[in-house]
Design a protein around this motif. Sequence first.
Motif, short mmCIF file in Angstrom:
data_model
loop_
_atom_site.label_atom_id
_atom_site.label_comp_id
_atom_site.label_asym_id
_atom_site.label_seq_id
_atom_site.Cartn_x
_atom_site.Cartn_y
_atom_site.Cartn_z
N ARG A 113 -7.62 -3.02 1.83
CA ARG A 113 -7.29 -3.76 3.06
C ARG A 113 -7.49 -5.27 2.90
N CYS A 145 3.40 1.57 -0.52
CA CYS A 145 4.43 1.94 0.44
C CYS A 145 4.85 0.67 1.18
N PRO A 172 4.39 -0.58 4.21
CA PRO A 172 3.38 -1.39 4.91
C PRO A 172 2.36 -2.06 4.00
N ASP A 173 2.32 -1.67 2.71
CA ASP A 173 1.31 -2.21 1.79
C ASP A 173 1.78 -3.43 1.01
N TRP A 174 3.06 -3.79 1.14
CA TRP A 174 3.61 -4.83 0.28
C TRP A 174 2.90 -6.17 0.45
N ASN A 175 2.67 -6.59 1.68
CA ASN A 175 2.05 -7.89 1.91
C ASN A 175 0.60 -7.91 1.42
N ASN A 176 -0.11 -6.77 1.54
CA ASN A 176 -1.46 -6.70 0.98
C ASN A 176 -1.44 -6.89 -0.54
N TYR A 204 12.10 3.84 -1.39
CA TYR A 204 11.70 2.47 -1.05
C TYR A 204 11.79 1.60 -2.30
#
Length: 461
Positions: free
Chosen positions: A328, A354, A356-360, A384
């Motif tokens: 996170r 996945c 939603p994890d790209w920016n992290n 994806y």
Amino acid sequence: MSEPTTTFSNFNFDQKINAALANLNLSEPTAIQQQAIPTILEGREVIASAQTGTGKTLAFLLPIMQKMLTQPSPRTGCRALILTPTRELAEQIGQQIKNFAAHVHLNYTLLTGGAEFKYQAALLRKNPEFIVATPGRLTDHLRRNSTDLNDLEFLVFDEADRMLDLGFKDDIEAIAEQANDQRQNLLFSATLENPQLVRIAQSILDNPVTIKDRERLKSNSNITHQFVLCDDEKFKQKAIDQLLKTSDFEKCIVFTNTKAQANRLRGVLDYLGHHAGCLHGDMTQDQRKQILKAFRTHKFKVLVATDVAARGLDITGVKGVIQYDMARSTEDYIHRSGRTGRAGATGLSVCFICAPDWNNKARCENAVGETFTKISVPGLTAKYKGPEKLKSSGKAAGKKKTASKPEKNAKPKNKVRARDTQNKGRPKRFGPAPKKSQTAEKAPDRSLDDGFAPFKKAKKD
């Protein structure tokens, strides 16, 4: 501050400490040790930025032990208190003290949750020089008067940022308030950017020297960072199955973000034929010890864990780290990946990404200072493909929101029906509003009302 030295012999340590260092085959200090040890020996308070795996434990233990040996205390209470966020890190520090105990004859007591309270209280009555504790358990002992900090000479906050993340701020302040005022404070943290950390340091430390480990990123340069694009949970399960089958990991740690996910994934891996252990915060201290011992002794090669294992675990032979759930925060990622590639060895960190994890992932790339390599798993292809457009930071570029324009030939709605406004703003749980009758009853004339029911004339048959 003194000039950095290249060998421990130049610090003029006591012969007992030098003998212990020789027995451990330690001769050259790390970067954080070169900067911190002379400053602590001078009696200055320190706030240092250093992550696990850089030798920070000895950076404060060695000068504290040196000062204890050269300045014996006539008092019998605890002389040094080391606060840590997790039981695992506390045990790690306790083991480091134990490595020197046979030579320097300084004892320690471990105060963490999951152990019997009365047993710990009995150990405290032996007046150990060191107490290594988690804030919550130490607060319990102070509240029950099983120990005090009146004779304290050194107060060390290890992984202070993590302690604040876990909600120990009030405990930290209460402990510092009860400790002896004439003490030397030392604060070590992975990052110094947390506003809460800055306020804590300002209130507790007295004119501290700030030390930043110049080789923070260099210490992770022997770790290869990779990522796999994934669609969903089922895709991740297939991907980790293939990675564990095709890799040559001597040991591998798989990180999840929740305890429930860790338990679930361990069961999935066991079903797929990968004997795995599980480690998270809901386990007792004895269970944690048994799992870590089994992992160290090669009884299984895969450990599924939450971030409780991200700091303080120094296990040899961990060749790979798999981020099944993407970290996170950048600090969590750095600590997770830091479980491999330790002591000059090479390591591999693989992230499952996945949408939603790209920016992290992009934030972690900026923190580490390198772009992660995209890899594919044999026999698996994700739908994806990553964001269509990227910002200069590497994050996904979203579409700009534009205000909707009214149509050119749009006509205003003239007729307003009762059914259009009847249920507007009415909670759904009350159901639809009752329809109003077409002809409303006339209100009775109460101009001469005497308080009695109005007189009605009887109808004739």
